[in-house]
Design an enzyme around this catalytic site. Structure first.
Site, short mmCIF file in Angstrom:
data_model
loop_
_atom_site.label_atom_id
_atom_site.label_comp_id
_atom_site.label_asym_id
_atom_site.label_seq_id
_atom_site.Cartn_x
_atom_site.Cartn_y
_atom_site.Cartn_z
N GLU A 11 0.85 -1.12 -0.06
CA GLU A 11 -0.08 0.09 0.06
C GLU A 11 0.83 1.20 -0.08
O GLU A 11 0.44 2.15 -0.60
CB GLU A 11 -0.96 0.12 1.24
CG GLU A 11 -1.79 -1.14 1.23
CD GLU A 11 -1.70 -2.17 2.16
OE1 GLU A 11 -0.43 -2.52 2.24
OE2 GLU A 11 -2.28 -2.43 3.01
N ASP A 97 -2.21 -5.34 3.58
CA ASP A 97 -2.36 -5.67 5.00
C ASP A 97 -3.32 -6.97 4.85
O ASP A 97 -4.24 -6.95 3.91
CB ASP A 97 -2.87 -4.34 5.92
CG ASP A 97 -1.87 -3.51 5.84
OD1 ASP A 97 -0.63 -3.81 5.80
OD2 ASP A 97 -2.15 -2.43 6.02
N ASP A 99 -5.86 -7.40 6.49
CA ASP A 99 -7.17 -7.23 7.21
C ASP A 99 -8.25 -7.13 6.17
O ASP A 99 -7.98 -7.19 4.73
CB ASP A 99 -7.09 -6.02 8.14
CG ASP A 99 -6.82 -4.62 7.24
OD1 ASP A 99 -6.67 -4.76 6.10
OD2 ASP A 99 -6.27 -3.63 7.84
N GLU A 101 -9.73 -4.37 4.72
CA GLU A 101 -9.52 -3.35 3.78
C GLU A 101 -8.12 -3.63 3.01
O GLU A 101 -8.37 -3.57 1.72
CB GLU A 101 -9.15 -1.99 4.52
CG GLU A 101 -9.13 -0.90 3.61
CD GLU A 101 -9.01 0.61 4.50
OE1 GLU A 101 -8.91 1.55 3.86
OE2 GLU A 101 -9.30 0.57 5.73
N TYR A 322 2.09 -5.53 13.22
CA TYR A 322 1.06 -5.03 12.45
C TYR A 322 0.01 -4.21 13.68
O TYR A 322 -0.24 -4.82 14.69
CB TYR A 322 0.17 -5.64 11.82
CG TYR A 322 -0.85 -5.11 11.04
CD1 TYR A 322 -0.74 -4.21 10.28
CD2 TYR A 322 -2.31 -5.53 11.02
CE1 TYR A 322 -1.46 -3.46 9.36
CE2 TYR A 322 -3.17 -4.89 10.08
CZ TYR A 322 -2.96 -3.87 9.29
OH TYR A 322 -3.83 -3.15 8.55
N ARG A 324 -3.30 -2.70 13.53
CA ARG A 324 -4.79 -2.96 13.47
C ARG A 324 -4.80 -4.56 13.98
O ARG A 324 -4.87 -5.34 13.17
CB ARG A 324 -5.01 -2.50 12.15
CG ARG A 324 -4.94 -1.18 11.82
CD ARG A 324 -5.91 -0.61 10.60
NE ARG A 324 -5.70 0.75 10.42
CZ ARG A 324 -4.71 1.31 9.53
NH1 ARG A 324 -3.72 0.47 8.94
NH2 ARG A 324 -4.79 2.51 9.45
N HIS A 369 -3.37 -11.71 13.96
CA HIS A 369 -3.39 -12.89 14.84
C HIS A 369 -2.73 -12.66 16.10
O HIS A 369 -2.34 -13.57 16.96
CB HIS A 369 -2.76 -14.14 14.05
CG HIS A 369 -3.35 -14.53 12.84
ND1 HIS A 369 -4.80 -14.82 13.04
CD2 HIS A 369 -3.03 -14.80 11.59
CE1 HIS A 369 -4.98 -15.03 11.64
NE2 HIS A 369 -4.04 -15.16 10.88
#
Length: 922
Positions: A11, A97, A99, A101, A322, A324, A369
């Site tokens: 990203e 990522d 997730d 998004e 990470y 988030r 995780h």
């Protein structure tokens, strides 16, 4: 034979740079800079689609809620660069990522790039060499269920915002917005202010006495009972000021008399009992996104947005995992690293026998995780990174490191002693019982590394920390050294801070921790909430918005209903719920609830006046008007009620009935004539206007005008001179000389000898400043408007715009933007600081510090702004974006199944992938 090349897409540019260094030759790492496409604005749809079922939302509500996606003008160059790189690649790795998004970004890349080479989904939770190499060797397929969940969230927010926001525009005010989670968060803040408005304070007294044993140090204890009856404290009153049953209230007279009697030498006091209990305290779990935001707010005074921005930078540069995540668990590698470091720094006895295992409260910790922790199999200490990290980056890393290490350390242990003392004040038959407690920590354990902060809580003013108790025995005699009676008043519930609001949102299950930063930023930027110190104060506009939503969209702002949506999205992410069925139930309704469309279509008549009114007392009503709040009072014999402006800095809970009456009864500020201008003969008056007090000259009376020479046809009347008072001036104290001096502004200081441009000193909305052409410089005081000379002015213009008074450089400069190729700068504009690359401007919100904006954050802000598209020009017909010229089917249709990787081919036809923009209304 040409060497093989693998294209890796991430990203952000910073992430690309870090990963490229680990992958080495044979890999080209490119950044998509967030999303490459999103839902088109309905006004930009092709003309033939604007009247169909796509026209209202750019989502085909009649055909499986199919979204209409387009690549924005700003992202076309990025897409072209990615396609060019893909031509020379024999494999494509999507490393966004892990997730919802990130999964959606990867899916959109597939739909737009349509790769003809093998595609692999590469995921990792930390950016270290080992983690990247492991991810490269253990790729997976695209998770279409996560894509479905993200698409549902995006479409849900579009339906919610586009249906409800227009109602707010018509009934409350233009420019307002409603969002699924944003509205719930605003309601929480407003509800707390309502509690403060309704709160009734109560007074009570207590006594604190100092007792001294024959040997040992004196200590303090608080009166808890009189003749066996408990003495009232703040906790015994409810929010209406009503006292609980069975408690005794001390008045000032009775408390003072009792304190005096205790000091009499004839008073006797003995230790009634001494109780000792073991004390144990466990360390807090490692950080999740939510707890990191809360603790950074408490300990570092970071906003949620600032915390996430700094954490993003630390993650992308390989310092933390990470950021988030809903999970508080640690991997075996991280547990071993934390225990090893704790033993090394604090000794082997600082460790428990077994590693600690934490489990998260989230039912579906889909965002990652593992908890947020330092990256790698060996943690780097903050001191070892002092040459690499600076400022807030180092502060946040230090917080994460301490919390992680402490989470694997032993409990703190000690003992808590509580002593009860009975005293008989001289000359009375009263039995006064006092109590004191103290905790002694005998083994600090994890406290050597870290102690969790606390949110502000409403506590009785008599509550104090632990007393330092000397060794005491039951039956031991004591002497009363001091006795003091103190009066107190109960306090209302504390306002939400960013930390406590995040905590409450998580407890209610409203939204996801990864969205809390944007939620809080949105309600601040929209003007619904204003930070006052660390507290969040709602505006009166927020009261109107929440009232309208409660009265006409009740289900949608219920916390349980909003939380239930998150659980539904989790089920979609797990593949247990079909997104089309769920969206159909939400919008069109089902057996469980009315659909959004039905609610909007059957709103009935909404009385805007009622929605924007708050009854303060029987004869005073607060109105929330276009230009701010004001009080309205009926006038006897008059059809038009009297209006009184409410001070702009007055918080809602401060507008009590008593304060409103003071504003109404205050003498009316009429225009005060200061005298005549000797040059023009016009009267000079001081007035109180909507934007504050000012001075002006009065136009001649009509009779005088008649005697004057007739004006030429079409000639415009000369406007009277007007000048705002300085903030340091009081209207009642302004004299004619001061007024005439103000009316001479702006003052010409001189001309720049190089450019010849005139330099003027002026008083503006945001204070005193100098102006030269389009360039400006702030002055440090209003007096400088009249005092500064040309030399001083030229010196100011020679300095960077932010000047020496700021801690950061005046004008920040960064490398070239990856989209425009032009250097990024932070500039100061008419409406505040902003980020620009010379093409796109992105305003820096009030909640974000200029000092903390780095290159990555600046790139993201510009990308977010581009994704929104240019602001529409008034009166100009909306033009469809070039990408919207293709047929609807082509815009919505996924790439041919034969050209998709296996995972993409599994996606149901009805479930077109999510396209989350840089920002969505939540």
């Amino acid at each position: 034979m040409p060497a093989s090349k693998k294209l890796v897409i991430v990203e952000s540019p910073a992430k690309a740079k870090t990963i490229a260094a680990y992958l080495g030759a044979g890999y080209e790492v490119q950044a998509s800079v967030g999303h490459i496409r999103d839902l088109i604005e309905p006004k930009n749809l092709p003309a033939e689609l604007k009247t169909g079922s796509l026209g209202k939302f750019s989502v085909d509500i009649e055909n499986g809620f199919e979204p209409y996606y387009v690549v924005s003008e700003q992202k076309k160059k990025t897409v072209a660069d990615l396609k060019r790189a893909l031509k020379d690649a024999d494999e494509l790795y999507l490393a966004t990522d892990e997730d919802r998004e990130g999964e959606a970004i990867a899916w959109h890349l597939l739909q737009v790039l349509q790769p003809k080479v093998p595609v692999k989904r590469m995921v990792f939770h930390e950016i270290t060499k080992d983690a990247i190499e492991k991810a490269r060797e253990n790729t997976r397929e695209l998770d279409t269920a996560l894509v479905d969940a993200q698409e549902t969230r995006r479409i849900l927010d579009r339906l919610y915002g586009y249906e409800i926001s227009p109602v707010l525009w018509r009934k409350v005010g233009p420019g307002l917005s409603a969002g699924r989670v944003q509205s719930a968060a605003t309601r929480l803040v407003v509800d707390r202010e309502r509690e403060r408005l309704a709160f009734v304070s109560a007074s009570y007294w207590d006594i604190t006495a100092g007792f001294a044993p024959e040997s040992g140090s004196a200590f303090e204890a608080r009166l808890v009972r009189l003749d066996g009856q408990r003495v009232a404290t703040g906790r015994d009153y409810d929010d209406k000021g009503v006292l609980a049953d069975g408690v005794r209230v001390l008045t000032e007279e009775s408390a003072t008399a009792l304190a005096d009697a205790l000091l009499d030498s004839a008073t006797t006091s003995t230790v009634k009992s001494v109780e000792a209990k073991p004390y144990t305290r466990r360390p807090a779990a490692p950080f999740t996104t939510s707890t990191l935001q809360q603790e950074a707010a408490r300990k570092l005074r970071f906003s949620a947005r600032q915390t996430m921005s700094v954490a993003q930078s630390l993650y992308e540069n390989g310092y933390i995992t990470y950021m988030r995540t809903d999970s508080s668990s640690l991997s075996a590698q991280a547990i071993n690293a934390a225990r090893t470091q704790a033993a090394s720094l604090y000794g082997a006895d600082s460790l428990p026998d077994k590693p600690r295992v934490y489990s998260g409260k989230s039912k579906n910790a889909q965002e990652a995780h593992e908890a947020i922790r330092p990256s790698g199999e060996t943690f780097r200490t903050p001191s070892s990174l002092s040459s690499e990290l600076r400022g807030n980056d180092l502060k946040l890393y230090d917080l994460i490191w301490k919390r992680t290490v402490a989470s694997q350390m032993a409990d703190a242990r000690g003992s808590t002693a509580t002593v009860t003392i009975e005293a008989r004040p001289a000359g009375t038959d009263t039995l006064a019982t006092f109590s004191a407690s103290g905790t002694v920590i005998t083994f600090r354990g994890f406290l050597q590394a870290y102690e969790e902060g606390r949110d502000e809580e409403r506590v009785a003013e008599t509550d104090k920390g632990d007393a330092k108790l000397p060794p005491l025995e039951e039956g031991q005699s004591l002497t009363v050294d001091t006795a003091e009676a103190k009066g107190h008043e109960t306090s209302p519930p504390p306002r939400y801070t960013e930390a406590s609001l995040v905590k409450t949102l998580e407890e209610l299950g409203v939204g996801r921790p990864s969205t809390y930063a944007s939620i809080i930023s949105t309600i601040i930027d929209r003007g619904y909430v204003t930070p006052r110190g660390t507290a969040l104060v709602p505006s009166w506009i927020a009261f109107s918005v929440v009232r309208l939503l409660e009265d006409f969209f009740g289900d949608l702002v219920e916390y349980d209903f909003t939380a239930g949506m998150e659980n539904d999205l989790d089920r979609i992410a797990d593949g247990e719920q079909d997104r089309v069925d769920w969206l159909g139930g939400f919008y069109f309704g089902n057996a469980d609830h009315r659909g959004l469309r039905s609610v909007v279509d059957n709103l009935g008549d909404i009385d805007a006046k009622t929605i924007n009114s708050v009854v303060i007392s029987d004869d005073i009503t607060l109105r929330i008007g276009k230009y701010g709040p004001y009080l309205e009072v009926a006038q006897e014999g008059e059809e038009t009620p009297r209006r009184i402006n409410v001070p702009i800095d007055m918080a809602p809970d401060e507008l009590t009935a008593e304060r409103a009456r003071e504003l109404v009864d205050a003498p009316v500020q009429t225009d005060r004539v200061l005298g005549q201008d000797p040059e023009t003969g016009r009267d000079i008056v001081v007035k109180d206007g909507r934007f504050g007090p000012y001075v002006t000259e009065l136009e001649p009376e009509a009779a005088d005008e008649a005697e004057a020479a007739p004006k030429k046809r079409g000639a415009k009347a000369e406007k009277p001179r007007t000048a705002s008072l300085f903030k340091s001036m009081v209207p009642a104290e302004v004299d004619l000389a001061t007024a005439l001096r103000l009316l001479t502004l702006p003052r010409v200081v001189g001309a720049d000898p190089e450019s010849g441009e005139e330099i003027t000193a002026q008083n503006g909305r945001y204070g005193a400043y100098l102006k030269k052409g389009t360039d400006t410089r702030s002055l440090t005081s209003e007096d400088q408007i009249f005092d500064i000379d040309l030399t001083g002015a030229l010196e100011l213009f020679s300095q960077p715009k932010y000047g020496a008074a700021r801690t950061s450089s005046a004008l920040k400069e960064f490398d070239a933007d990856p989209v425009s190729g032009k250097p990024i700068r932070i500039k100061d504009g008419r409406f505040g600081a902003y980020v620009t690359d010379g093409v796109t401007n992105a305003t820096i919100s009030r909640g974000e510090s200029i000092d903390e904006i780095d290159f990555d954050r600046a790139v993201q802000m510009l990308a977010d702004k581009r994704a929104k598209g240019p602001a529409p020009k008034r009166g100009a017909a909306a033009k469809a974006k070039p990408a919207a010229k293709k047929p609807a089917a082509a815009a919505k249709k996924p790439a041919a199944a034969a050209k998709k990787p296996a995972a993409a081919a599994k996606k149901p036809t009805a479930a077109k992938a999510p396209a989350k923009g840089a920002k969505t209304t939540t």
